[in-house]
Write a protein that holds these residues in place. Structure first.
Motif, PDB file in Angstrom:
ATOM      1  N   GLU A  45      19.653   9.013  92.664  1.00  0.00           N
ATOM      2  CA  GLU A  45      19.688   8.617  94.070  1.00  0.00           C
ATOM      3  C   GLU A  45      18.926   9.583  94.978  1.00  0.00           C
ATOM      4  OE1 GLU A  45      23.060  11.394  93.449  1.00  0.00           O
ATOM      5  OE2 GLU A  45      22.353   9.657  92.356  1.00  0.00           O
ATOM      6  N   VAL A  46      18.632  10.803  94.518  1.00  0.00           N
ATOM      7  CA  VAL A  46      17.916  11.762  95.364  1.00  0.00           C
ATOM      8  C   VAL A  46      16.471  11.976  94.935  1.00  0.00           C
ATOM      9  CG1 VAL A  46      19.980  12.973  96.129  1.00  0.00           C
ATOM     10  CG2 VAL A  46      18.796  13.752  94.088  1.00  0.00           C
ATOM     11  N   LEU A  47      16.133  11.628  93.701  1.00  0.00           N
ATOM     12  CA  LEU A  47      14.745  11.756  93.256  1.00  0.00           C
ATOM     13  C   LEU A  47      13.934  10.621  93.865  1.00  0.00           C
ATOM     14  CD1 LEU A  47      15.170  12.739  89.503  1.00  0.00           C
ATOM     15  CD2 LEU A  47      14.786  14.231  91.471  1.00  0.00           C
ATOM     16  N   ARG A  48      12.833  10.966  94.482  1.00  0.00           N
ATOM     17  CA  ARG A  48      12.015   9.987  95.201  1.00  0.00           C
ATOM     18  C   ARG A  48      10.744   9.661  94.433  1.00  0.00           C
ATOM     19  NH1 ARG A  48      15.652   8.265  98.725  1.00  0.00           N
ATOM     20  NH2 ARG A  48      16.429   9.917 100.052  1.00  0.00           N
ATOM     21  N   VAL A  49      10.250   8.459  94.658  1.00  0.00           N
ATOM     22  CA  VAL A  49       8.990   8.000  94.093  1.00  0.00           C
ATOM     23  C   VAL A  49       8.196   7.382  95.229  1.00  0.00           C
ATOM     24  CG1 VAL A  49       7.912   6.372  92.495  1.00  0.00           C
ATOM     25  CG2 VAL A  49      10.025   7.521  91.858  1.00  0.00           C
ATOM     26  N   HIS A  50       6.916   7.706  95.299  1.00  0.00           N
ATOM     27  CA  HIS A  50       6.031   7.073  96.270  1.00  0.00           C
ATOM     28  C   HIS A  50       4.600   7.179  95.767  1.00  0.00           C
ATOM     29  CE1 HIS A  50       4.808  11.054  97.882  1.00  0.00           C
ATOM     30  NE2 HIS A  50       6.076  11.378  97.724  1.00  0.00           N
ATOM     31  N   PRO A  51       3.724   6.304  96.198  1.00  0.00           N
ATOM     32  CA  PRO A  51       2.328   6.377  95.745  1.00  0.00           C
ATOM     33  C   PRO A  51       1.684   7.684  96.185  1.00  0.00           C
ATOM     34  CG  PRO A  51       2.760   4.317  96.909  1.00  0.00           C
ATOM     35  CD  PRO A  51       3.963   5.186  97.098  1.00  0.00           C
ATOM     36  N   GLY A  52       0.752   8.186  95.393  1.00  0.00           N
ATOM     37  CA  GLY A  52      -0.042   9.339  95.782  1.00  0.00           C
ATOM     38  C   GLY A  52       0.236  10.583  94.981  1.00  0.00           C
TER      39      GLY A  52
ATOM     40  N   ALA B 168       1.964  23.897  93.094  1.00  0.00           N
ATOM     41  CA  ALA B 168       2.245  22.717  92.272  1.00  0.00           C
ATOM     42  C   ALA B 168       1.494  21.533  92.853  1.00  0.00           C
ATOM     43  CB  ALA B 168       3.743  22.431  92.255  1.00  0.00           C
ATOM     44  N   GLU B 169       1.002  20.679  91.962  1.00  0.00           N
ATOM     45  CA  GLU B 169       0.327  19.444  92.356  1.00  0.00           C
ATOM     46  C   GLU B 169       0.717  18.422  91.308  1.00  0.00           C
ATOM     47  OE1 GLU B 169      -2.846  16.458  92.172  1.00  0.00           O
ATOM     48  OE2 GLU B 169      -2.687  18.066  90.709  1.00  0.00           O
ATOM     49  N   PHE B 170       1.182  17.252  91.758  1.00  0.00           N
ATOM     50  CA  PHE B 170       1.739  16.306  90.793  1.00  0.00           C
ATOM     51  C   PHE B 170       1.683  14.883  91.334  1.00  0.00           C
ATOM     52  CE2 PHE B 170       4.935  18.146  93.488  1.00  0.00           C
ATOM     53  CZ  PHE B 170       5.694  17.072  93.925  1.00  0.00           C
ATOM     54  N   SER B 171       1.739  13.940  90.394  1.00  0.00           N
ATOM     55  CA  SER B 171       1.792  12.529  90.749  1.00  0.00           C
ATOM     56  C   SER B 171       3.168  12.220  91.325  1.00  0.00           C
ATOM     57  CB  SER B 171       1.561  11.651  89.518  1.00  0.00           C
ATOM     58  OG  SER B 171       1.882  10.303  89.828  1.00  0.00           O
TER      59      SER B 171
ATOM     60  N   MET C  13       4.382   9.310  91.604  1.00  0.00           N
ATOM     61  CA  MET C  13       4.954   8.128  90.978  1.00  0.00           C
ATOM     62  C   MET C  13       6.011   8.529  89.955  1.00  0.00           C
ATOM     63  SD  MET C  13       3.812   5.590  92.568  1.00  0.00           S
ATOM     64  CE  MET C  13       4.340   4.230  91.552  1.00  0.00           C
ATOM     65  N   VAL C  14       6.102   9.828  89.666  1.00  0.00           N
ATOM     66  CA  VAL C  14       7.174  10.363  88.834  1.00  0.00           C
ATOM     67  C   VAL C  14       8.321  10.713  89.782  1.00  0.00           C
ATOM     68  CG1 VAL C  14       7.852  12.234  87.280  1.00  0.00           C
ATOM     69  CG2 VAL C  14       5.515  11.314  87.188  1.00  0.00           C
ATOM     70  N   PRO C  15       9.560  10.308  89.488  1.00  0.00           N
ATOM     71  CA  PRO C  15      10.678  10.665  90.370  1.00  0.00           C
ATOM     72  C   PRO C  15      10.725  12.180  90.574  1.00  0.00           C
ATOM     73  CG  PRO C  15      11.383   9.070  88.732  1.00  0.00           C
ATOM     74  CD  PRO C  15       9.991   9.511  88.343  1.00  0.00           C
ATOM     75  N   HIS C  16      10.841  12.604  91.833  1.00  0.00           N
ATOM     76  CA  HIS C  16      10.742  14.033  92.111  1.00  0.00           C
ATOM     77  C   HIS C  16      11.571  14.454  93.318  1.00  0.00           C
ATOM     78  CE1 HIS C  16       7.734  12.170  94.712  1.00  0.00           C
ATOM     79  NE2 HIS C  16       7.857  13.229  95.511  1.00  0.00           N
TER      80      HIS C  16
ATOM     81  N   ILE D 117       7.470  27.115 101.665  1.00  0.00           N
ATOM     82  CA  ILE D 117       6.304  26.497 101.048  1.00  0.00           C
ATOM     83  C   ILE D 117       5.339  26.036 102.125  1.00  0.00           C
ATOM     84  CG2 ILE D 117       7.633  25.724  99.033  1.00  0.00           C
ATOM     85  CD1 ILE D 117       7.463  22.861 100.180  1.00  0.00           C
ATOM     86  N   LEU D 118       4.101  25.865 101.728  1.00  0.00           N
ATOM     87  CA  LEU D 118       3.081  25.237 102.546  1.00  0.00           C
ATOM     88  C   LEU D 118       2.692  23.978 101.790  1.00  0.00           C
ATOM     89  CD1 LEU D 118       1.252  25.537 105.055  1.00  0.00           C
ATOM     90  CD2 LEU D 118      -0.406  26.633 103.564  1.00  0.00           C
ATOM     91  N   GLY D 119       2.939  22.813 102.384  1.00  0.00           N
ATOM     92  CA  GLY D 119       2.703  21.561 101.691  1.00  0.00           C
ATOM     93  C   GLY D 119       1.649  20.712 102.355  1.00  0.00           C
ATOM     94  N   VAL D 120       0.929  19.958 101.527  1.00  0.00           N
ATOM     95  CA  VAL D 120      -0.039  18.984 101.999  1.00  0.00           C
ATOM     96  C   VAL D 120       0.465  17.637 101.520  1.00  0.00           C
ATOM     97  CG1 VAL D 120      -2.441  18.206 101.892  1.00  0.00           C
ATOM     98  CG2 VAL D 120      -1.921  20.661 101.846  1.00  0.00           C
ATOM     99  N   PHE D 121       0.691  16.729 102.476  1.00  0.00           N
ATOM    100  CA  PHE D 121       1.308  15.444 102.166  1.00  0.00           C
ATOM    101  C   PHE D 121       0.440  14.299 102.655  1.00  0.00           C
ATOM    102  CE2 PHE D 121       4.665  18.574 102.860  1.00  0.00           C
ATOM    103  CZ  PHE D 121       5.358  18.488 101.651  1.00  0.00           C
TER     104      PHE D 121
END
Length: 174
Positions: free
Chosen positions: A103-110, A138-141, A143-146, A157-161
């Motif tokens: 229920e907390v792992l998310r999936v989205h395109p990109g 870290a850089e990852f797909s 589409m894998v629940p994360h 962290i410094l993130g690019v979304f």
């Protein structure tokens, strides 16, 4: 400045040779203003370009954090508008561990990308729990629940979304 001088839209339009409707859309933010229009407006208002575009507050400079206590995340949006391809950059302070469970792992395109500035982050990626330490990235797909969170204390962290990543990970800021 127009109102402070007691001028109507028609008054200013006559002085700068722009239509009253164009001026109205510029004033309400429904139209972008070009440099040649700024120059004409500054001249008509008897001011400089610097004074015409000067911000009335510090919001154009100061980045204020947004805290989401429930998620244990404080976020600083580092770009005011989306960059190329809708990309957003954010600094995030994580204080809670990543939570397990479907229920907390998310999936989205990109794809998501982040680098750890301080502390240690655990990235839950499907069945894997990956430690990312200060100085690593870290850089990852996506589409894998994360999900990701702090390990043994706060982490930054410094993130690019991309737009989907922003909707998922920065949802409380919308």
């Amino acid at each position: 400045m127009r109102v402070a001088r007691g001028w109507s839209l028609d008054d200013l339009a006559g002085r700068c040779f722009l239509s009253p409707s164009t001026l109205s859309r510029i004033e309400t933010g429904h139209r972008r203003i070009s440099l040649d229009q700024l120059t004409v407006l500054a001249r008509a208002l008897g001011t400089t370009l610097d004074q015409l575009v000067e911000s009335v507050d510090d919001e154009d400079v100061v980045i204020r954090p947004q805290h989401d206590a429930g998620r244990g995340v404080t976020t600083w949006m580092l770009n005011r508008q989306s960059g190329p391809h809708g990309v957003s950059v954010a600094k995030m302070r994580l204080t809670k561990p990543a939570r397990q469970g479907a229920e907390v792992l998310r999936v989205h395109p990109g794809r998501d990308w982040f680098t750890v500035l301080s502390g240690t982050v655990v990235l839950l990626l499907g069945e894997r729990a990956i430690r990312i330490e200060s100085g690593q990235a870290a850089e990852f797909s996506t589409m894998v629940p994360h999900a990701f969170g702090a390990l043994d204390g706060p982490a930054e962290i410094l993130g690019v979304f991309d737009p989907e990543g922003q909707r998922t990970h920065l949802r409380s800021l919308s």
